[in-house]
Design a protein around this motif. Structure first.
Motif, PDB file in Angstrom:
ATOM      1  N   ASN A   1       0.830  -1.206   0.000  1.00  0.00           N
ATOM      2  CA  ASN A   1       0.000   0.000   0.000  1.00  0.00           C
ATOM      3  C   ASN A   1       0.866   1.258   0.000  1.00  0.00           C
ATOM      4  O   ASN A   1       0.598   2.211  -0.729  1.00  0.00           O
ATOM      5  CB  ASN A   1      -0.925   0.006   1.220  1.00  0.00           C
TER       6      ASN A   1
ATOM      7  N   LEU B   1       2.380   1.979  -3.444  1.00  0.00           N
ATOM      8  CA  LEU B   1       1.418   2.578  -4.377  1.00  0.00           C
ATOM      9  C   LEU B   1       1.290   4.073  -4.091  1.00  0.00           C
ATOM     10  O   LEU B   1       1.363   4.907  -4.990  1.00  0.00           O
ATOM     11  CB  LEU B   1       0.045   1.907  -4.221  1.00  0.00           C
ATOM     12  N   LEU B   2       1.108   4.401  -2.811  1.00  0.00           N
ATOM     13  CA  LEU B   2       0.898   5.807  -2.446  1.00  0.00           C
ATOM     14  C   LEU B   2       2.136   6.657  -2.717  1.00  0.00           C
ATOM     15  O   LEU B   2       2.044   7.746  -3.299  1.00  0.00           O
ATOM     16  CB  LEU B   2       0.500   5.898  -0.970  1.00  0.00           C
TER      17      LEU B   2
ATOM     18  N   ASP C   1       4.603   6.074  -4.737  1.00  0.00           N
ATOM     19  CA  ASP C   1       4.755   6.219  -6.189  1.00  0.00           C
ATOM     20  C   ASP C   1       3.854   7.342  -6.688  1.00  0.00           C
ATOM     21  O   ASP C   1       4.262   8.167  -7.507  1.00  0.00           O
ATOM     22  CB  ASP C   1       4.387   4.919  -6.909  1.00  0.00           C
ATOM     23  N   GLY C   2       2.617   7.356  -6.166  1.00  0.00           N
ATOM     24  CA  GLY C   2       1.664   8.384  -6.582  1.00  0.00           C
ATOM     25  C   GLY C   2       2.129   9.780  -6.212  1.00  0.00           C
ATOM     26  O   GLY C   2       1.843  10.757  -6.915  1.00  0.00           O
ATOM     27  N   MET C   3       2.872   9.888  -5.128  1.00  0.00           N
ATOM     28  CA  MET C   3       3.418  11.189  -4.723  1.00  0.00           C
ATOM     29  C   MET C   3       4.623  11.565  -5.587  1.00  0.00           C
ATOM     30  O   MET C   3       5.052  12.712  -5.590  1.00  0.00           O
ATOM     31  CB  MET C   3       3.883  11.142  -3.265  1.00  0.00           C
TER      32      MET C   3
ATOM     33  N   LEU D   1      -3.624  10.570  -5.304  1.00  0.00           N
ATOM     34  CA  LEU D   1      -2.262  10.092  -5.066  1.00  0.00           C
ATOM     35  C   LEU D   1      -2.190   8.580  -5.251  1.00  0.00           C
ATOM     36  O   LEU D   1      -1.323   8.056  -5.957  1.00  0.00           O
ATOM     37  CB  LEU D   1      -1.819  10.454  -3.639  1.00  0.00           C
ATOM     38  N   LEU D   2      -3.136   7.893  -4.623  1.00  0.00           N
ATOM     39  CA  LEU D   2      -3.106   6.427  -4.667  1.00  0.00           C
ATOM     40  C   LEU D   2      -3.354   5.904  -6.084  1.00  0.00           C
ATOM     41  O   LEU D   2      -2.629   5.025  -6.573  1.00  0.00           O
ATOM     42  CB  LEU D   2      -4.149   5.860  -3.711  1.00  0.00           C
TER      43      LEU D   2
ATOM     44  N   ASP E   1      -2.969   7.416  -8.920  1.00  0.00           N
ATOM     45  CA  ASP E   1      -1.778   7.707  -9.735  1.00  0.00           C
ATOM     46  C   ASP E   1      -0.714   6.646  -9.502  1.00  0.00           C
ATOM     47  O   ASP E   1      -0.088   6.154 -10.440  1.00  0.00           O
ATOM     48  CB  ASP E   1      -1.197   9.088  -9.382  1.00  0.00           C
ATOM     49  N   GLY E   2      -0.550   6.286  -8.244  1.00  0.00           N
ATOM     50  CA  GLY E   2       0.440   5.272  -7.895  1.00  0.00           C
ATOM     51  C   GLY E   2       0.139   3.926  -8.529  1.00  0.00           C
ATOM     52  O   GLY E   2       1.047   3.155  -8.844  1.00  0.00           O
TER      53      GLY E   2
END
Lengths: 269, 269
Positions: A232, A235-236, A238-240, B235-236, B238-239
């Motif tokens: 988890n 994923l987050l 990476d999104g940032m 954010l998530l 996108d990740g």
DNA sequence: ACCTGAACACCGTTCAAGT
DNA sequence: ACCTGAACACCGTTCAAGT
């Protein structure tokens, strides 16, 4: 295996017994004379909290009673009510204990030798460890925010709670500002540091809460407990856009190193 | 503004009153004869749940008592204990009500006309709406998973809970498989659909739980309540690499359209 | 067949009486 | 100055007596 905390009880926590001493002259004398006694009181409070936590863990929150606490300790009801002015105040005290343990684990985790994103993972590892080892304490932090508990907690403890929460938040802020400074994290236009910290908090809290209290569910039991938090987080983060991204670095390896180097047979703190 | 649910109470929920009728012959006759009566019982149960929810909302979980429920309703203790075999069983019933409302809102949200990621946001909007409008019900789903509550709930209700949870999960699975099929989402090597669904669940649950119960905290109150869920989700997602990514699409606009088109003055369901 | 409320055991909290 | 436990009001749950 288990890291021990609070072997030495902090005297500053005994706000309750001192609250009626408002005349300035007598204060110092009393403090000096009863220093040993105050330590004894602080130790007793710690002892009561350990018993309370065990009871809550084995019988659940709803089934926990002050009667049971009295019967399982060597003190009378009156004495227990000298420490906690209500059942809710005791939960508040458990919340404080939890926050202190978190902070302690986090600081230990931050010593991990790695890049900024790896350090962030180390904190999350510590958070997960706390939640799994001490689900009761972990959940206390949430229930302490409940209106019912807040209304009946002593102001001293509420203040201490807020202090500690702020300290934890600032600690996490620090992680992110470090990453901003070394360039591994860059704020997207319109984004705020605050909301990134909150996102990480929400994600890790949600993951822990669901794993701890809904572990019996199908969807969750099918997941690998040890790795869900890492997956988890990846994923987050990476999104940032927190570099190195998860396809450029082996974070599963990092996760294992965190466990081995920081949380195995280590009599830290 | 508020979408109303359960105006018509589902008779199938009255498991409790029927449980002792095991002889097959008499079953049908009794059912036919007492159909009207059974409807009345189901209505009463719904009425009791509404009162219970109000009491929990105003006085908190810990301060809620069966006595207060009795005094605030027109029924006797005995009758109330015919519906719920313990206080915990009542919480279980509230959890079921919550899950049913969620499912109902989610299905409504899924009708949003947009790409797969926008549909996902619509579900999250619905989840947030539920959490903010009905924080008590929202939190019941968590407390119902507590051992203390599970141990004292009737098996019928536990089963119904599990059924509904499965239904919600499958519904979310559907969102993700749709996205996989239309190519807007591609599984990274080693990734599983399950863990993506769990990540979204953990993130949205964590966000809602922290906002609802820790709203008083500094860090949180500084955030824009309405948008935190959206920001965290972006954010998530996108990740996860769910296209279109947030820098290629105006999801803030989507968020507003979801509110206007689906949840404003709409007597849905 | 269902409803009722008195009755019981237990829990949270207090406080007069001790040391 | 602190500790004690009896005492009280209240809560969860049951069940004999009603309809």
């Amino acid at each position: 295996m288990t890291i021990r905390h609070f072997n030495k009880v902090d005297q500053s926590e005994m706000s309750f017994f001192c609250k009626n001493r408002s005349t300035k002259e007598s204060k110092c004398i009393i403090r000096r004379v009863s220093a040993k006694r105050q330590q004894a009181i602080a130790d007793r409070e710690a002892e009561l909290l350990v018993i309370a936590e065990q009871l809550v863990a084995t019988e659940g929150f709803a089934n926990f009673t002050m009667d049971k606490l009295t019967n399982n300790s060597s003190y009378s009801k009156g004495t227990i009510y000298n420490h906690f002015n209500s059942k809710e105040d005791l939960i508040s005290a458990l919340c404080i204990k939890s926050l202190k343990k978190e902070l302690c684990l986090f600081k230990h985790a931050a010593t991990f030798a790695g890049n900024s994103r790896e350090k962030c993972l180390a904190i999350l590892y510590a958070y997960q460890k706390h939640a799994f080892e001490d689900p009761t304490l972990f959940m206390c932090v949430l229930s302490a925010k409940t209106p019912a508990v807040m209304e009946k907690s002593s102001p001293e403890r509420l203040e201490r709670q807020e202090e500690l929460t702020k300290e934890v938040t600032q600690f996490c802020d620090g992680l992110f500002t470090d990453a901003l400074e070394d360039g591994s994290l860059v704020l997207k236009p319109g984004a705020e540091l605050n909301s990134l910290v909150f996102a990480m908090w929400a994600m890790s809290f949600g993951t822990n809460a669901l794993m701890v209290s809904a572990g019996a569910l199908d969807t969750i039991s099918r997941l690998d407990n040890r790795l869900a938090q890492l997956d988890n987080a990846n994923l987050l983060l990476d999104g940032m856009g927190w570099h190195p991204l998860s396809d450029q670095w082996n974070y599963r390896d990092t996760w294992g190193r965190i466990e081995q180097q920081l949380f195995t047979n280590n009599p830290a703190t």
